[in-house]
Design an enzyme around this catalytic site. Structure first.
Site, PDB file in Angstrom:
ATOM      1  N   LYS A 209       0.880  -1.240   0.137  1.00 35.66           N
ATOM      2  CA  LYS A 209       0.014   0.054  -0.040  1.00 35.66           C
ATOM      3  C   LYS A 209       0.862   1.394  -0.100  1.00 35.66           C
ATOM      4  O   LYS A 209       0.652   2.244  -0.699  1.00 35.66           O
ATOM      5  CB  LYS A 209      -0.793   0.053   1.338  1.00 35.66           C
ATOM      6  CG  LYS A 209      -1.836   1.274   1.281  1.00 35.66           C
ATOM      7  CD  LYS A 209      -2.759   0.774   2.304  1.00 35.66           C
ATOM      8  CE  LYS A 209      -3.288   2.050   3.431  1.00 35.66           C
ATOM      9  NZ  LYS A 209      -4.137   1.741   4.445  1.00 35.66           N
ATOM     10  N   GLU A 215      11.036  -4.722   3.285  1.00 38.63           N
ATOM     11  CA  GLU A 215      11.081  -6.114   2.956  1.00 38.63           C
ATOM     12  C   GLU A 215      10.387  -6.415   1.401  1.00 38.63           C
ATOM     13  O   GLU A 215      11.004  -6.986   0.691  1.00 38.63           O
ATOM     14  CB  GLU A 215      10.190  -6.984   3.914  1.00 38.63           C
ATOM     15  CG  GLU A 215      10.739  -7.154   5.243  1.00 38.63           C
ATOM     16  CD  GLU A 215      10.337  -6.079   6.168  1.00 38.63           C
ATOM     17  OE1 GLU A 215       9.884  -4.943   5.632  1.00 38.63           O
ATOM     18  OE2 GLU A 215      10.250  -5.932   7.512  1.00 38.63           O
ATOM     19  N   GLY A 266      -4.258  -2.006   6.197  1.00 41.44           N
ATOM     20  CA  GLY A 266      -3.531  -3.352   5.498  1.00 41.44           C
ATOM     21  C   GLY A 266      -4.245  -4.699   6.193  1.00 41.44           C
ATOM     22  O   GLY A 266      -4.408  -5.736   5.236  1.00 41.44           O
ATOM     23  N   ARG A 267      -4.298  -4.829   7.390  1.00 36.77           N
ATOM     24  CA  ARG A 267      -4.827  -5.956   8.068  1.00 36.77           C
ATOM     25  C   ARG A 267      -6.257  -6.223   7.681  1.00 36.77           C
ATOM     26  O   ARG A 267      -6.840  -7.383   7.782  1.00 36.77           O
ATOM     27  CB  ARG A 267      -4.474  -6.087   9.487  1.00 36.77           C
ATOM     28  CG  ARG A 267      -5.131  -4.774  10.349  1.00 36.77           C
ATOM     29  CD  ARG A 267      -4.533  -4.790  11.684  1.00 36.77           C
ATOM     30  NE  ARG A 267      -4.867  -3.778  12.349  1.00 36.77           N
ATOM     31  CZ  ARG A 267      -4.063  -2.490  12.289  1.00 36.77           C
ATOM     32  NH1 ARG A 267      -2.948  -2.347  11.506  1.00 36.77           N
ATOM     33  NH2 ARG A 267      -4.560  -1.604  13.018  1.00 36.77           N
ATOM     34  N   GLU A 353      -2.694  -6.260  16.279  1.00 33.46           N
ATOM     35  CA  GLU A 353      -2.273  -4.948  15.752  1.00 33.46           C
ATOM     36  C   GLU A 353      -3.353  -3.924  16.088  1.00 33.46           C
ATOM     37  O   GLU A 353      -3.020  -2.849  16.250  1.00 33.46           O
ATOM     38  CB  GLU A 353      -1.840  -5.129  14.491  1.00 33.46           C
ATOM     39  CG  GLU A 353      -0.902  -4.042  13.872  1.00 33.46           C
ATOM     40  CD  GLU A 353      -0.206  -4.319  12.761  1.00 33.46           C
ATOM     41  OE1 GLU A 353       0.911  -4.533  12.598  1.00 33.46           O
ATOM     42  OE2 GLU A 353      -1.002  -4.554  11.468  1.00 33.46           O
ATOM     43  N   HIS A 384      -2.276 -33.067  20.177  1.00 33.29           N
ATOM     44  CA  HIS A 384      -1.139 -33.856  20.867  1.00 33.29           C
ATOM     45  C   HIS A 384      -0.136 -33.069  20.831  1.00 33.29           C
ATOM     46  O   HIS A 384       1.014 -33.389  20.962  1.00 33.29           O
ATOM     47  CB  HIS A 384      -0.943 -34.712  19.338  1.00 33.29           C
ATOM     48  CG  HIS A 384      -2.074 -35.832  19.075  1.00 33.29           C
ATOM     49  ND1 HIS A 384      -2.149 -36.899  19.501  1.00 33.29           N
ATOM     50  CD2 HIS A 384      -3.021 -35.400  18.081  1.00 33.29           C
ATOM     51  CE1 HIS A 384      -3.322 -37.661  18.987  1.00 33.29           C
ATOM     52  NE2 HIS A 384      -3.978 -36.518  18.321  1.00 33.29           N
ATOM     53  N   LYS A 499      11.036  -0.407  13.267  1.00 30.64           N
ATOM     54  CA  LYS A 499      11.390  -0.025  11.880  1.00 30.64           C
ATOM     55  C   LYS A 499      12.487   0.911  11.683  1.00 30.64           C
ATOM     56  O   LYS A 499      13.560   0.863  10.987  1.00 30.64           O
ATOM     57  CB  LYS A 499      10.101   0.477  11.068  1.00 30.64           C
ATOM     58  CG  LYS A 499       9.349  -0.653  10.667  1.00 30.64           C
ATOM     59  CD  LYS A 499       8.117   0.175   9.588  1.00 30.64           C
ATOM     60  CE  LYS A 499       6.986  -0.449   9.566  1.00 30.64           C
ATOM     61  NZ  LYS A 499       5.932   0.105   8.655  1.00 30.64           N
TER      62      LYS A 499
END
Ligand code: G6Q
Length: 536
Positions: A209, A215, A266-267, A353, A384, A499
């Protein structure tokens, strides 16, 4: 609308009183047919079974009063209508609308915020034509071959939701299509994903965005280099999804570009172009619309003021009961569906977030607990592994089980007169019962205390529609909780400091003077840390 602090709500005192004697799930009648029936709400194909929560009618009535007093549905409606909710009064903040619901408000003549829905429709139409060109063979690679793989390059919100949904719906993938994902800046991960890939028949969608994420931009370069090395023209293989005016908003560098808008966080972007491109590529346009339709129908459910009819609101309030009144610090989301293996990771971001905040929308320190720690893994695998602690540990872990009556693919097998799917669902329900009711035993190590709150969300089958509804259910559960706690669920200031420091460390690495004596190189904390880590 004047937002009220959670502690100032009169219903909070009432609920605090009720929490002194929460409903005892070990009582023989706790899971009677009558209570099981009355503690059930349904919407968009989901049944929510919550008799295994530590609440009764009095608590439910108080939770309804809490929702009314905090005007949770009104806040939800104002979100859908485009209010600027992403802000902290009197302080610098993102000052944005929160309009992820607009990206699926396409099934009605009267969308809540027409301008955003029109833009979403325009991007969808562009996508439909693009997918049509791919399907008809109009858009092929330099050798005239169809593209088979779409690799989504993005991180955080530009990765987790689309990845979770793609995995969840893999059973419906069109023949000859696949999706892969590159998120981490870990070069080994990118190398492993590119390994064995037919680059010539692959498209890469760079999703960012902001168009500035370290990254993603690094991985874009890695992909471009790999394409050049393979003798391919990068522009013929690269697509972009980005914000209008971002550094990536440059159509000369991409085969096709799509927009996401600043009013979609974003999320919360899985149903925007961020997820739509990849989902449309692997599933086809019609299945993509089904995902959007499921989400939209849940958006409509979120408008109900009666908490028994409003699934996301009910789940939000049960979560508030467990968090703020019963003092639980965490919440496990355990899908009994391998297809949902990355869905808890998506929710972990979406929830933590959004609601991992400690200031109010007025910038004051909160005096109550906000978002719990969210985590989860698919069952039965978890049984398990970590269920021991959930059953007998000292921490009470509320659980949200998610299951389906039918499996996605035709293949199943009957062993001992039951199918694998029946075994899966039976295990889920057994866990729910065991956690709630517990078991007495003379041997203290074999005693199950019970009274461990949990709920079961069950639907017929994990289809594109059901996935869309599930996604929106959780998106709204999170938003309702944020409204209730009077926090801004839509910013993420807490990720900034790391960041900034990473950029500083990288600057030091890029400009390091290896010839300088050690004491000269370690004049700052950052330099000393790099040195101790053996990086300088
Ligand atoms: C989500 C966050 C964050 C964001 C990523 C990627 O709500 O804002 O996870 O999605 O940092 O950002 P870009 O899409 O800008 O690359």
């Amino acid at each position: 609308m004047r937002y009220k602090d959670f502690s100032a709500l009169t219903t909070v005192a009432r609920l605090t009183g009720l929490a002194r004697h929460p409903y005892d799930l070990t009582r023989p009648e706790a899971l009677s047919p009558a209570r099981l029936q009355s503690c059930k709400s349904s919407a968009c194909g989901f049944d929510l079974l919550y008799a295994t929560e530590r609440l009764d009618d009095e608590v439910l009535a108080a939770l309804q009063a809490l929702a009314d007093e905090a005007e949770l549905v009104e806040q939800f409606m104002s979100m859908k209508r485009g209010a600027v909710l992403n802000r902290i009064e009197g302080f610098a903040s993102e000052e944005r609308q929160v309009l992820h619901t607009a990206s699926r408000d396409i099934f009605t003549e009267q969308p809540h915020y027409p301008e955003a829905t029109d833009k979403a429709k325009k991007e969808l139409e562009k996508l439909r034509l693009f997918l049509e060109d791919l399907a008809s063979g109009t858009l092929v690679n330099a050798n005239g071959e169809p593209f088979t793989t779409l690799v989504q390059v993005g991180i955080g919100g530009s990765d987790l939701g689309p990845r979770a949904l793609s995995l969840a719906l893999q059973a419906y993938t069109l023949p000859g299509r696949e999706a892969r994902f590159i998120a981490n800046v870990d070069p080994d991960d990118t190398a492993a994903i590119l390994d064995g890939l037919d680059l010539g028949r692959s498209l890469f969608v760079i999703v960012s965005k902001s168009g500035t994420t370290l990254e993603t931009l690094t991985n874009e370069e890695l992909v471009r280099t790999a394409l050049v090395r393979a003798g391919l023209e990068p522009k013929e293989h690269l697509l972009a999804v980005t914000g209008q005016g971002s550094p990536m908003d440059d159509s000369s560098r991409y085969l096709a570009s799509f927009y996401m808008y600043d009013y979609i966080g974003g999320r919360y972007s899985a149903t925007s172009m961020v997820g739509a491109l990849t989902l449309g590529f692997i599933l086809g346009y019609e299945a993509l619309l089904e995902i959007l339709r499921g989400a939209w129908e849940m958006d409509v459910v979120g408008e109900q003021t009666d908490i028994r009819k409003n699934l996301p609101l009910l789940m939000a309030l049960i979560g508030v009961w467990n968090r703020n009144f019963l003092g639980c610090t965490t919440c496990a989301i355990l899908p009994y569906s391998q297809a949902l293996s990355r869905f808890p990771a998506h929710l972990q971001q979406c929830d933590m977030e959004s609601n991992g905040k400690s200031v109010t929308r007025q910038g004051h320190a909160v005096e109550w607990k906000t978002g719990p720690i969210i985590w989860g893994e698919p069952g039965t695998n978890g049984q398990h592994a970590f269920y021991q602690l959930i059953h007998q540990g000292t921490e009470i872990v509320p659980v949200e089980f998610i299951g389906f009556r039918r499996n996605q693919r035709g293949l199943d097998i009957e062993v001992g007169q039951t199918s694998s799917q029946q075994k899966l669902v039976a295990n889920m329900l057994a866990q729910s019962l065991a956690l709630a009711q517990g078991k007495e035993d003379a041997n203290p190590a074999r005693r199950f205390p019970g009274n461990r709150p949990n709920l079961v969300l069950i639907a017929e089958q994990l289809t594109p529609y059901q996935m869309g509804a599930l996604l929106a259910l959780y998106e709204h559960r999170i938003a309702f909780q944020g409204f209730c706690w009077n926090i801004n669920s839509f910013d993420q200031e807490g990720v900034q400091l790391g960041k900034v420091l990473a950029t500083k460390l990288l600057h030091l690495l890029a400009n390091r003077d290896k010839s300088a004596p050690a004491q000269v190189r370690t004049s700052t904390v950052e330099e000393a840390l790099l040195q101790e880590a053996g990086m300088l």
